[in-house]
Design an enzyme around this catalytic site. Structure first.
Site, PDB file in Angstrom:
ATOM      1  CB  THR A  69      52.913  37.693  41.534  1.00  0.00           C
ATOM      2  OG1 THR A  69      52.594  38.798  40.686  1.00  0.00           O
ATOM      3  CG2 THR A  69      54.260  37.944  42.189  1.00  0.00           C
ATOM      4  CB  SER A 101      45.290  37.844  37.273  1.00  0.00           C
ATOM      5  OG  SER A 101      45.719  39.064  37.837  1.00  0.00           O
ATOM      6  CB  SER A 102      46.630  41.888  33.389  1.00  0.00           C
ATOM      7  OG  SER A 102      47.718  41.284  32.698  1.00  0.00           O
ATOM      8  CB  THR A 112      47.582  40.478  43.430  1.00  0.00           C
ATOM      9  OG1 THR A 112      48.702  41.032  42.714  1.00  0.00           O
ATOM     10  CG2 THR A 112      48.082  39.426  44.412  1.00  0.00           C
ATOM     11  CG  ASP A 113      47.772  42.876  38.132  1.00  0.00           C
ATOM     12  OD1 ASP A 113      48.276  43.295  39.203  1.00  0.00           O
ATOM     13  OD2 ASP A 113      48.374  42.917  37.044  1.00  0.00           O
TER      14      ASP A 113
END
Length: 315
Positions: A12, A52-53, A84-85
């Protein structure tokens, strides 16, 4: 003047909204550090530009290799910008596999780069300050986010209006300068490769759940399964029987670890179902969320370390 390296991976912090309103990574590292006015010599390595997923364990290895390359090039500290995921997984894997003295600091953002009040610039500035601070030396991997310095072990993402991003053990603060107020656990297990680590899966427990998902994971080659259990570590009779089959009755036992779907809760065998899970062969992971219990098991199995001992020490 500290020599720092910023390794960007996307997330993000690097996103802006396209014409369709969808957030995608668009900002490179040079853009992220522009205007930060840091008293450091900063080099940028644009390693990835991913949500990051989409990251895999092989990407953890790529990030770790980039960190080592930065240190071979003379960096005094490294900052990694990350989505942040899955930041909690990457941070823990790096902490489990990095033994160096120079700090590695992960950060990110809850708001996109083009959002009003974007938190990315402040988080990155703070992370750079932590990486440059002599007090961070010998602490290994840290997370700097929302004005706090956090330990990777036990970290989990939360949704809060104050943009703190994560819950976990606070080691200090960055408002008004870096202040590290607590010592840090370094759960080092070895120089390991995530891409070749044994498969570990996570299975959710819910009312009426059975052992079908657990059986499928084991059939697919999982050496361990983390149960995202109920409450303080409970599950129904069908799940408990599945645990017994895989831990006690099979010719090739599988590690079954018990975490919980309750954020921040401690897991134990205080209730009947939790007691029965342990009797069936499961091991309780008292403090880690399922995401991090999986990472710890991957590293323990890759290091050929006794899983129960590793969990007792760091789980």
């Amino acid at each position: 003047m500290a020599r720092l390296t910023v390794i960007t991976t996307g997330g993000t912090i690097s996103t802006t909204a396209g014409p369709d309103g969808v957030l995608r990574p668009t900002h490179c590292g040079a853009t992220l550090i522009a205007g930060l006015d840091m008293d450091s010599d900063i080099e940028v390595v644009d390693l990835m530009a991913l949500d990051s997923s989409k990251l895999t364990p092989a990407d953890w290895d790529r990030i770790g290799a980039a960190v080592q390359e930065a240190f071979r090039g003379g960096a005094d500290g490294v900052v990694i910008t990350h989505g942040t995921d899955t930041l909690e997984e990457t941070a823990l894997w790096l902490d489990l596999t990095y033994a160096g003295s120079r700090p590695v600091v992960l950060t990110g953002a809850m708001l996109s780069a083009d959002a009003p009040g974007a938190d990315g610039p402040a988080n990155l500035r703070d992370a750079l300050a932590v990486a440059a601070d002599p007090a961070a030396r010998d602490l290994g991997v840290l997370v700097s986010f929302g004005g706090r310095v956090l330990q990777p072990l036990g970290l989990h993402k939360v949704a809060n209006p104050d943009l703190c991003g994560f819950a976990g053990e606070s080691l200090g603060f960055t408002s008004g300068g870096v202040r590290l107020t607590r010592t840090k656990t370094r759960p080092y297990l070895g120089d390991l490769g995530a891409a070749v680590a044994p498969r570990v899966d996570i299975v959710a427990v819910y009312p009426g759940s059975d052992a079908v998902a657990m059986d499928a994971c084991v059939a697919a080659g999982a050496r361990a399964v983390v149960l995202e259990a109920l409450g303080s570590g409970n599950a129904g009779a069908a799940v408990i029987e599945g645990v017994r089959r895989h831990c006690r009755d099979g010719s090739d036992p599988v590690v079954i670890a018990v975490s919980t779907r309750v954020a921040g809760a401690r897991v134990g065998a205080g209730y009947g179902p939790g007691h029965d899970l342990v009797e069936a062969g499961a091991v309780m992971v008292p403090r880690l969320p399922p995401s991090q219990a999986r990472v710890l098991l991957m590293a323990a199995l890759a290091a050929n370390s006794p899983v129960a001992d590793v969990i007792d020490r760091w789980g």
